[in-house]
Write a protein that holds these residues in place. Structure first.
Motif, PDB file in Angstrom:
ATOM      1  N   HIS A   1       0.843  -1.028   0.230  1.00 32.56           N
ATOM      2  CA  HIS A   1       0.169   0.294  -0.285  1.00 32.56           C
ATOM      3  C   HIS A   1       1.005   1.627   0.010  1.00 32.56           C
ATOM      4  O   HIS A   1       0.269   2.240   0.272  1.00 32.56           O
ATOM      5  N   VAL A   2       1.937   1.292  -0.565  1.00 32.02           N
ATOM      6  CA  VAL A   2       3.167   2.368  -0.992  1.00 32.02           C
ATOM      7  C   VAL A   2       2.023   3.395  -1.972  1.00 32.02           C
ATOM      8  O   VAL A   2       1.522   3.114  -2.523  1.00 32.02           O
ATOM      9  N   LYS A   3       2.520   4.442  -0.831  1.00 27.85           N
ATOM     10  CA  LYS A   3       1.475   5.451  -2.142  1.00 27.85           C
ATOM     11  C   LYS A   3       2.412   6.497  -3.170  1.00 27.85           C
ATOM     12  O   LYS A   3       1.710   6.983  -3.654  1.00 27.85           O
ATOM     13  N   GLN A   4       3.104   6.704  -3.019  1.00 27.19           N
ATOM     14  CA  GLN A   4       4.279   7.183  -4.006  1.00 27.19           C
ATOM     15  C   GLN A   4       6.014   6.629  -3.981  1.00 27.19           C
ATOM     16  O   GLN A   4       6.346   6.223  -2.912  1.00 27.19           O
ATOM     17  N   VAL A   5       6.183   7.087  -5.189  1.00 22.40           N
ATOM     18  CA  VAL A   5       7.710   6.547  -5.448  1.00 22.40           C
ATOM     19  C   VAL A   5       8.007   7.483  -6.391  1.00 22.40           C
ATOM     20  O   VAL A   5       7.589   8.053  -6.504  1.00 22.40           O
ATOM     21  N   VAL A   6       9.479   7.598  -6.122  1.00 21.83           N
ATOM     22  CA  VAL A   6      10.666   7.600  -6.568  1.00 21.83           C
ATOM     23  C   VAL A   6      11.502   7.325  -8.006  1.00 21.83           C
ATOM     24  O   VAL A   6      11.341   5.986  -7.455  1.00 21.83           O
ATOM     25  N   ILE A   7      11.995   7.639  -8.933  1.00 26.76           N
ATOM     26  CA  ILE A   7      12.923   7.031  -9.432  1.00 26.76           C
ATOM     27  C   ILE A   7      14.579   7.008  -9.248  1.00 26.76           C
ATOM     28  O   ILE A   7      15.061   8.642  -9.089  1.00 26.76           O
ATOM     29  N   VAL A   8      15.239   5.537  -9.492  1.00 27.21           N
ATOM     30  CA  VAL A   8      16.404   6.432  -9.378  1.00 27.21           C
ATOM     31  C   VAL A   8      17.434   5.627  -9.818  1.00 27.21           C
ATOM     32  O   VAL A   8      16.951   4.789 -11.135  1.00 27.21           O
ATOM     33  N   GLY A   9      18.206   6.683 -10.945  1.00 28.01           N
ATOM     34  CA  GLY A   9      18.405   6.532 -12.463  1.00 28.01           C
ATOM     35  C   GLY A   9      20.124   5.362 -12.171  1.00 28.01           C
ATOM     36  O   GLY A   9      20.485   5.102 -11.134  1.00 28.01           O
ATOM     37  N   GLU A  10      20.762   4.182 -12.781  1.00 24.77           N
ATOM     38  CA  GLU A  10      21.307   3.651 -13.440  1.00 24.77           C
ATOM     39  C   GLU A  10      22.944   4.783 -13.423  1.00 24.77           C
ATOM     40  O   GLU A  10      22.566   6.169 -13.608  1.00 24.77           O
ATOM     41  N   PRO A  11      24.243   4.565 -13.873  1.00 22.95           N
ATOM     42  CA  PRO A  11      24.803   5.183 -13.572  1.00 22.95           C
ATOM     43  C   PRO A  11      25.070   5.835 -14.464  1.00 22.95           C
ATOM     44  O   PRO A  11      25.698   7.248 -14.911  1.00 22.95           O
ATOM     45  N   ASP A  12      24.669   5.234 -15.599  1.00 26.14           N
ATOM     46  CA  ASP A  12      24.606   5.774 -17.752  1.00 26.14           C
ATOM     47  C   ASP A  12      23.541   6.638 -17.730  1.00 26.14           C
ATOM     48  O   ASP A  12      23.267   6.536 -18.623  1.00 26.14           O
TER      49      ASP A  12
ATOM     50  N   ASP B   1      20.099  11.702 -20.079  1.00 28.65           N
ATOM     51  CA  ASP B   1      19.002  12.821 -20.721  1.00 28.65           C
ATOM     52  C   ASP B   1      17.424  12.919 -20.193  1.00 28.65           C
ATOM     53  O   ASP B   1      16.170  12.685 -18.997  1.00 28.65           O
ATOM     54  N   ASP B   2      16.569  12.158 -20.991  1.00 33.16           N
ATOM     55  CA  ASP B   2      15.176  11.309 -21.215  1.00 33.16           C
ATOM     56  C   ASP B   2      14.876  11.360 -19.718  1.00 33.16           C
ATOM     57  O   ASP B   2      14.105  10.593 -18.820  1.00 33.16           O
ATOM     58  N   CYS B   3      15.531   9.777 -18.763  1.00 36.62           N
ATOM     59  CA  CYS B   3      15.823   9.217 -17.545  1.00 36.62           C
ATOM     60  C   CYS B   3      15.884  10.565 -16.097  1.00 36.62           C
ATOM     61  O   CYS B   3      15.293  10.498 -15.885  1.00 36.62           O
ATOM     62  N   LYS B   4      16.764  11.265 -16.991  1.00 39.94           N
ATOM     63  CA  LYS B   4      17.248  11.975 -15.662  1.00 39.94           C
ATOM     64  C   LYS B   4      16.285  13.244 -15.503  1.00 39.94           C
ATOM     65  O   LYS B   4      15.712  13.981 -14.199  1.00 39.94           O
ATOM     66  N   LYS B   5      15.208  13.757 -16.905  1.00 38.96           N
ATOM     67  CA  LYS B   5      13.789  14.231 -16.642  1.00 38.96           C
ATOM     68  C   LYS B   5      13.043  13.466 -15.924  1.00 38.96           C
ATOM     69  O   LYS B   5      12.705  14.475 -15.545  1.00 38.96           O
ATOM     70  N   MET B   6      12.686  12.661 -16.414  1.00 33.44           N
ATOM     71  CA  MET B   6      11.928  12.040 -15.354  1.00 33.44           C
ATOM     72  C   MET B   6      12.183  11.575 -14.050  1.00 33.44           C
ATOM     73  O   MET B   6      10.770  11.383 -12.713  1.00 33.44           O
ATOM     74  N   ILE B   7      13.505  11.348 -13.907  1.00 35.48           N
ATOM     75  CA  ILE B   7      14.319  10.851 -12.204  1.00 35.48           C
ATOM     76  C   ILE B   7      13.881  11.885 -11.378  1.00 35.48           C
ATOM     77  O   ILE B   7      13.199  12.216 -10.198  1.00 35.48           O
ATOM     78  N   ASN B   8      13.713  13.706 -11.976  1.00 36.87           N
ATOM     79  CA  ASN B   8      13.342  14.816 -11.133  1.00 36.87           C
ATOM     80  C   ASN B   8      12.401  15.346 -11.335  1.00 36.87           C
ATOM     81  O   ASN B   8      11.708  16.372 -10.633  1.00 36.87           O
TER      82      ASN B   8
END
Length: 316
Positions: free
Chosen positions: A261-272, A275-282
């Protein structure tokens, strides 16, 4: 300032484990295909030794009808590669096609059929071990979520293989068309290798040309060689399985977080992370019911973790 049940550092360690697992599995599948290409090479050498004259293999000889020896070589090569992997419908179709091709063709057709059949047998094996690999990844991620979220402990990727593929795991593993795409890559590899060999045979073949065609070594070492012909699709197979593993791991993560029943998540980036992933993470945190599905692109190894605001008590 936030507090979480799992830290970024822990998730980055987990991502590192997954990347290392990717490399190990790539080594395994690459080894299967390289052995197959070497077996094709061995058969080409045997073909050359049987039919070549002092002038080498002439174009006229290559166009002659097949013999029982050609058929025996074809069947022997398949027997050498056949293992315990169940025979898929895709392999059955291709075996039938290549047996038909060798039955009514010339020497060049026999060689092409042998190439197609041996690569298909290997792909059937790769399909089987890939499915198990994905099932292992799903099970391992579930265990990781259970252990690290409840105990905040360092976690070691289990070395055990061959988890039982229950209906739940099977649904997660088979929830895409990855196996169909694997066979597309296999057929492309067949076409690439057949093209190189047919081009070599079409104008006649001398011993030094054969040696160059069959030279194996570092990736891309011999342009136009047998190994180079298979490398592009070997890389595509690796990318496919790696990407599917990321999908399966994300499915296991979301299943575990939803059950808690987790309400929110964040995304942790891989080492490499790109830019699209970094935008998603931020752009995080995300409501669990409205978060991106990972991976967002091939080879993406970003992961999700639970996010808890400061004024919310951490789960026990």
């Amino acid at each position: 300032m936030v507090k979480t049940t799992v830290t970024d550092a822990q998730e980055k360690q987990r991502i590192s484990q997954l990347i290392n697992s990717d490399k190990r599995f790539k080594g395994q599948t690459d080894n299967f295909y390289v052995k197959t290409l070497k077996l094709i090479g061995d058969n080409l050498r045997a073909f050359y030794a049987r039919y070549a004259s002092s002038k080498g293999l002439t174009a006229d000889l290559v166009r002659q009808r097949i013999t029982h020896w050609d058929l025996d070589q074809f069947l022997h090569a398949i027997d050498l590669l056949s293992g315990e992997a169940p025979i898929s419908d895709e392999l059955k179709k291709r075996k039938k096609l290549y047996k038909y091709q060798i039955a009514g063709g010339d020497h060049a057709d026999a060689v092409a059929a042998l190439i197609g059949a041996t690569i298909a047998v290997t792909t059937n094996k790769v399909q089987h071990i890939s499915r198990q690999h994905l099932a292992n990844d799903y099970s391992a991620e579930q265990k990781y979520q259970q252990v690290i979220a409840s105990k905040h402990l360092a976690w070691t990727l289990p070395r055990t293989q061959g988890v039982q593929i229950t209906p739940a795991i099977g649904h997660a593993v088979d929830g895409s068309d990855w196996s169909d795409r694997l066979w597309v890559h296999s057929d492309n590899m067949v076409a690439d290798v057949q093209k190189v060999v047919r081009n070599s045979l079409s104008g006649g073949l001398q011993q030094d040309q054969l040696n160059k065609l069959l030279q194996f070594g570092a990736p891309g070492m011999v342009p136009g060689g047998l190994q180079a012909a298979g490398e592009t699709e070997m890389w595509m197979v690796d990318r496919l399985v790696r990407t599917e593993s990321a999908r399966v791991v994300d499915k296991a993560t979301m299943d575990a977080l939803t059950n808690r029943h987790v309400k929110q998540v964040v995304i942790v980036g891989e080492p490499d992370a790109c830019d699209d992933c970094k935008k998603m993470i931020n752009h995080g945190p995300y409501p669990i019911n409205d978060c991106p599905t990972l991976p967002i692109h091939p080879n993406d190894r970003c992961k999700k973790r639970e996010y808890i605001k400061d004024d919310e008590p951490a789960p026990i």
